[in-house]
Motif scaffolding. Sequence first.
Motif, PDB file in Angstrom:
ATOM      1  N   ARG A 252       0.824  -1.124  -0.075  1.00 43.20           N
ATOM      2  CA  ARG A 252       0.018   0.131  -0.215  1.00 43.20           C
ATOM      3  C   ARG A 252       0.834   1.431  -0.092  1.00 43.20           C
ATOM      4  N   SER A 253       2.117   1.097   0.706  1.00 48.63           N
ATOM      5  CA  SER A 253       2.972   2.217   0.482  1.00 48.63           C
ATOM      6  C   SER A 253       3.230   2.992  -0.605  1.00 48.63           C
ATOM      7  N   LYS A 254       3.205   2.045  -1.671  1.00 52.55           N
ATOM      8  CA  LYS A 254       3.450   2.578  -3.119  1.00 52.55           C
ATOM      9  C   LYS A 254       2.460   3.149  -3.789  1.00 52.55           C
ATOM     10  N   VAL A 255       1.159   3.095  -3.115  1.00 50.04           N
ATOM     11  CA  VAL A 255       0.071   3.619  -4.154  1.00 50.04           C
ATOM     12  C   VAL A 255      -0.685   4.810  -3.332  1.00 50.04           C
ATOM     13  N   PRO A 256      -1.066   5.902  -4.315  1.00 45.93           N
ATOM     14  CA  PRO A 256      -1.834   7.123  -3.693  1.00 45.93           C
ATOM     15  C   PRO A 256      -3.093   6.637  -3.189  1.00 45.93           C
ATOM     16  N   GLU A 257      -3.440   7.251  -2.053  1.00 45.28           N
ATOM     17  CA  GLU A 257      -4.607   6.821  -1.427  1.00 45.28           C
ATOM     18  C   GLU A 257      -6.029   6.591  -2.398  1.00 45.28           C
ATOM     19  N   GLU A 258      -6.236   7.565  -3.276  1.00 40.77           N
ATOM     20  CA  GLU A 258      -7.215   7.407  -4.064  1.00 40.77           C
ATOM     21  C   GLU A 258      -7.276   5.987  -4.897  1.00 40.77           C
ATOM     22  N   PHE A 259      -6.224   5.437  -5.149  1.00 38.97           N
ATOM     23  CA  PHE A 259      -6.189   4.388  -6.049  1.00 38.97           C
ATOM     24  C   PHE A 259      -6.172   3.039  -5.213  1.00 38.97           C
ATOM     25  N   GLN A 260      -6.292   3.031  -3.686  1.00 42.93           N
ATOM     26  CA  GLN A 260      -6.195   1.974  -3.298  1.00 42.93           C
ATOM     27  C   GLN A 260      -7.295   1.128  -3.042  1.00 42.93           C
ATOM     28  N   ILE A 261      -8.425   1.683  -3.249  1.00 41.62           N
ATOM     29  CA  ILE A 261      -9.732   0.914  -3.185  1.00 41.62           C
ATOM     30  C   ILE A 261     -10.134   0.275  -4.177  1.00 41.62           C
ATOM     31  N   GLN A 262     -10.471  -0.956  -3.752  1.00 41.58           N
ATOM     32  CA  GLN A 262     -10.965  -1.895  -4.908  1.00 41.58           C
ATOM     33  C   GLN A 262     -12.675  -2.025  -4.779  1.00 41.58           C
ATOM     34  N   TYR A 263     -13.333  -2.088  -6.177  1.00 44.09           N
ATOM     35  CA  TYR A 263     -14.811  -2.087  -6.086  1.00 44.09           C
ATOM     36  C   TYR A 263     -15.156  -3.661  -6.694  1.00 44.09           C
TER      37      TYR A 263
END
Length: 807
Positions: free
Chosen positions: A450-461
């Motif tokens: 997760r540390s490599k991914v900006p927050e807005e891209f972390q969530i999966q739907y």
Amino acid sequence: MFIFNLIYILLFIRNSLTEYVDYQKTSILAASNDSLLWGTYRPNLYFGTRPRLPESLLTGLIWFGIENASSFSQIRHACDQGDGLDEYSFKKHDGRNFAIQTLSDSKNNIKLKTELLKNSGGGHGGEWAVRISGTPINNNKPSGISFLYYFGLEGDGSIELTNPLDEMGLDTQVELKGETPDLGQFSIILKEDPNNRMPSNVHSKASELADLSKIQYWGHLVPDGDIWRAKELLQSHLISKYQNIIKNPETKSIPPPKYLFALKNEVKENSNFFIFQKMIEGPFQFDIIFQSNSSPIHLDSESLTSGLKSKSQEFDQRFEKTFGLSEKGFNDSQIYFAQTIMSNLIGGIGYFYGSSIVDRSFTDSDEDEEEFWTKYREADPRLTPPLALFTATPSRPFFPRGFYWDEGFHQLLIGKWDNDLSLDIIKHWVSLIDNDGWVAREQILGEEARSKVPEEFQIQYPHYANPPTLLMAIKSFMLRVDNLENKNTINIDDIGEQIFSDHILSTTDPTIISSRFMLDKKLANDFLKEIYPKLKLNYKWFRRTQWGEVKEWGRRARSREAYRWRGRTPGHTLTSGLDDYPRPTPPHPAELHVDLMCWVGFMARSLKEIAERLEEEDDADDYTKEYKNIVANLNDLHWSEEHDAFCDLSVDEDEESIFVCHKGYLSLFPMVLELLPNDSPKLGAILDMIYNPSELWSKYGLRSLSKSDRFFHTGEDYWRGNVWMNINYLVLSSLYKNYAVIEGPYKEKAKTIYKELRINIIENVYKEFERTGYVWEQYSEDTGVGLRSHPFTGWTSLVTLIMAEEY
Ligand code: 6A9
């Protein structure tokens, strides 16, 4: 004597066969577990090892320059483009027992080499040894380096440093002992070469701080789940030490960096994190050896030296045997290039464990951006229970995690090299398909990922899809099984020979393991049987959640088969994999996407093949019907006479169906997924589009978007013109297997395109590799120059298969 040998050989074969049968009984993949327990499964690091266990022993390399205080900021651990390394790449990596990587860090004036050798056996995943050596890039420049290596244990078990502690440092060999439920009892030896050099102390006060002829050390208690922050742990340790020194009234002048940034030489009680450091000038070498008490034979520096040598030769032979590049006329440096890109794909394989973030509150109503962001505020993202994934990764510095549709491409190459390794990865992915049939496109498991991914891209739907490419890899697997059956190229005698042409270090010879499934059709079918239910669920999920509204039902369409990617915004269809490729704008619930139609068709056809093998006749009948309907509707709904191309559909203000045509990769799916017969004039039109220099044809491969499209090279310009290797591979593959070989009116054209496109791709990716030392995420259609993320050794590595003509 000969007789004894023979008996021994026979016994050996019998034993391995018994073993083989036992494996079947337990799990069909258990066979490979032993030689796949340990590996370079931390591909986000320049070098590190871990076992395929949720919580266990993590190890890693860190280094920084010590020429001046500021070189402390040039500290290296996780791959980062900002570090500006000129190169870091695996030169050889067999995925199980052996790997060589070279790294070049000119800012720190150092070239490094990491060489790994494993020895399976003993029931706890065996042993591994790594030799890390360094030489200054420029001998005229100072080359002081702080070399560090760490070991951190998470979960159950213990680890301790057994050397007598000396606050001035440890002598040339460090020894740790430990035990965990999975690894059993083990020892770790870290040993420096006697020729490593550190010029004598110059700073009299400083020399009291540490004896730099020795190895510095620090042991600390780190909470589980935090070992991956090794670099930050180290930095705060050194900074606090630094502050103590400068705050100390007795400090008259600040000591030079090699003293200032030396570890404190202390071990806290109950430490589970140990880091060792050596300050060096000039060439150096370290051996790090992980010995398992249960292993019948132990690795040491001598067997490391000899093992590396023979494994390297074995690698070359196996590479040629697998891909036949020399036979195909490629020269040594081209073969070396192909070896490198394949090795980096394999070196990019990682084991990930942890929670991901999923928002299940979303429904299918995110059709325009405004609504999407309103929804975003009401979002309900939650952590999932921890999941495990063994997967290759597209890019070590940028995307060191699993992506669903990238993985299908990766497994085409990995499967060719080591069938069982590939099946193991496929199985991990299949197990992530949930009971609804959904699998997240991007697998961001755990804090480190997760540390490599900006927050807005972390969530999966759970209503977002991604192309089901794993089925491509499964199809290649089935093909391998068939080919082997037909050719019967490997028989039991060959296996005996292979075992004995080898030495003790390869009791689990990879060539044998990689054929375990292919030797036995029953075993292969068991594998298919195991994954089939999830694949079927995934297919049903696509049909259920991505269905499209057919406006012209009864008029143009003969069935309700039609599809639409969910989760679009006006500018992006991330789910399709072709992010910013132009699509109907604004998104409309009545639009239909031609690529998704083809993917679902491809799924139906592939599942039918699997169902037939498993004698699931009813399922096979359903797939056949659905496939036919999809192909019919593809032609009836998505073909635009006006544009002479397959296109997306949307509706106008009057809710009338309209074509939205942007020629490019999107237009190719009916061909690349082989939904068109050889005599289809639509195929002819696609080939014309491909070969037309003002549409897709460039000297460096096929453009993602036609040069004549109004969005060519506009906006973010990601999938709007430049050349991507995955789709070019699919084009070549469909030509080679089908359109350029099977009789039809377009065969000659297909052949010409195949030949020229293949050469253009190979030449350009190779040229850019020679020029830059990297392979790239994409290539400029205009100049051929490598663009965006690098090294990008995911699907760009397919060039190896393109060279070998293995599709
Ligand atoms: C965003 C930015 C440091 C984009 O290769 C992986 C994917 C492909 O599946 C997809 O087709 N790549 C392609 O269009 C890279 C995706 C990266 C997403 C991460 C966060 C982080 O910046």
